[in-house]
Motif scaffolding. Structure first.
Motif, short mmCIF file in Angstrom:
data_model
loop_
_atom_site.label_atom_id
_atom_site.label_comp_id
_atom_site.label_asym_id
_atom_site.label_seq_id
_atom_site.Cartn_x
_atom_site.Cartn_y
_atom_site.Cartn_z
N UNK A 125 0.83 -1.21 0.00
CA UNK A 125 0.00 0.00 0.00
C UNK A 125 0.87 1.26 0.00
N UNK A 126 1.94 1.24 0.79
CA UNK A 126 2.85 2.38 0.83
C UNK A 126 3.55 2.57 -0.51
N UNK A 127 3.95 1.46 -1.12
CA UNK A 127 4.60 1.53 -2.44
C UNK A 127 3.65 2.13 -3.47
N UNK A 128 2.40 1.68 -3.46
CA UNK A 128 1.40 2.19 -4.41
C UNK A 128 1.16 3.68 -4.19
N UNK A 129 1.05 4.09 -2.93
CA UNK A 129 0.83 5.51 -2.62
C UNK A 129 2.01 6.35 -3.08
N UNK A 130 3.21 5.86 -2.82
CA UNK A 130 4.42 6.58 -3.23
C UNK A 130 4.49 6.66 -4.76
N UNK A 131 4.14 5.58 -5.41
CA UNK A 131 4.12 5.55 -6.87
C UNK A 131 3.18 6.62 -7.41
N UNK A 132 1.98 6.71 -6.85
CA UNK A 132 1.00 7.70 -7.30
C UNK A 132 1.47 9.13 -7.05
N UNK A 133 2.08 9.36 -5.90
CA UNK A 133 2.57 10.71 -5.57
C UNK A 133 3.66 11.13 -6.54
N UNK A 134 4.60 10.22 -6.80
CA UNK A 134 5.70 10.54 -7.72
C UNK A 134 5.16 10.75 -9.13
N UNK A 135 4.18 9.96 -9.52
CA UNK A 135 3.57 10.10 -10.84
C UNK A 135 2.95 11.49 -10.99
N UNK A 136 2.26 11.95 -9.95
CA UNK A 136 1.64 13.28 -9.98
C UNK A 136 2.70 14.38 -9.99
N UNK A 137 3.73 14.23 -9.17
CA UNK A 137 4.77 15.26 -9.08
C UNK A 137 5.56 15.41 -10.38
N UNK A 138 5.76 14.32 -11.09
CA UNK A 138 6.62 14.34 -12.27
C UNK A 138 5.84 14.40 -13.58
N UNK A 139 4.53 14.27 -13.52
CA UNK A 139 3.69 14.21 -14.72
C UNK A 139 4.10 13.06 -15.64
#
Length: 186
Positions: A125-139
């Motif tokens: 769950x933490x990995x998925x959340x981190x993945x989504x955050x990085x995806x948003x930050x980097x477009x």
């Protein structure tokens, strides 16, 4: 000019040519898998690196080595590319060419590579959340996370994305507090 700049000037055209060929024949993913295999072989064998970098070893011996070990494992176009690199005397740069090819693939697919250093393994769950955050930050369309464990962090994490670093570790916070207070750190 620095050595790395010279090597980059030499290797970049090879990586670009390989990608162009892969795109032309619609085998980008296949060639990427081949390059990953080759890169793993190189990174796991210093003897192989030394063999390929040795100017006293004949080109025919290097070709024979790849013929016996990889010819049936990789796409014929990737194999022909290896032979070309040997013929041009650039086989000692193969690892860098492969890394540059993979970087080009990441750009092509708009994939961001992020190294995440944590004190303990993250839950899915933490990995998925981190993945989504990085995806948003980097477009980015996709994010490829590479995890490393460093127990010295005590807690939190450090994220490296290209030249950007986000230090949200307890160790980093303690060091910043120590610097603010003028304490010497070990």
């Amino acid at each position: 000019m620095k050595q790395s700049a010279v090597v980059s000037k030499i290797t970049q055209p090879y990586a670009e040519a390989l990608l162009e060929m892969a795109q032309k024949y619609d085998i980008v993913e296949t060639v990427n898998n081949d390059i990953t295999l080759i890169l793993n072989c190189l990174q796991n064998s210093t003897k192989l690196q030394q063999f390929l970098a040795n100017p006293l070893v004949k080109k025919s011996s290097k070709k024979n080595f790849f013929e016996k070990t990889l010819a049936k494992e990789i796409h014929p176009y990737t194999f022909k590319f290896l032979l070309l690199v040997i013929d041009r005397g650039r086989i000692s740069c193969l690892e860098i060419i492969a890394q540059k090819y993979q970087s080009l693939i990441l750009k092509l697919t708009k994939t961001e590579l992020a190294e995440v250093v944590t004190a303990v393994p993250l839950s899915s769950e933490q990995e998925a959340a981190l993945n989504n955050i990085i995806k948003e930050l980097t477009n980015a369309n996709e994010v490829k996370l590479v995890f490393k464990i460093d127990q010295n962090l005590i807690g939190g994490f450090i994220i490296n994305i290209g030249s950007k670093v986000v230090d949200a570790s307890l160790l980093g916070q303690l060091l910043r507090i120590g610097n603010y207070l003028g304490l010497e750190t070990v």
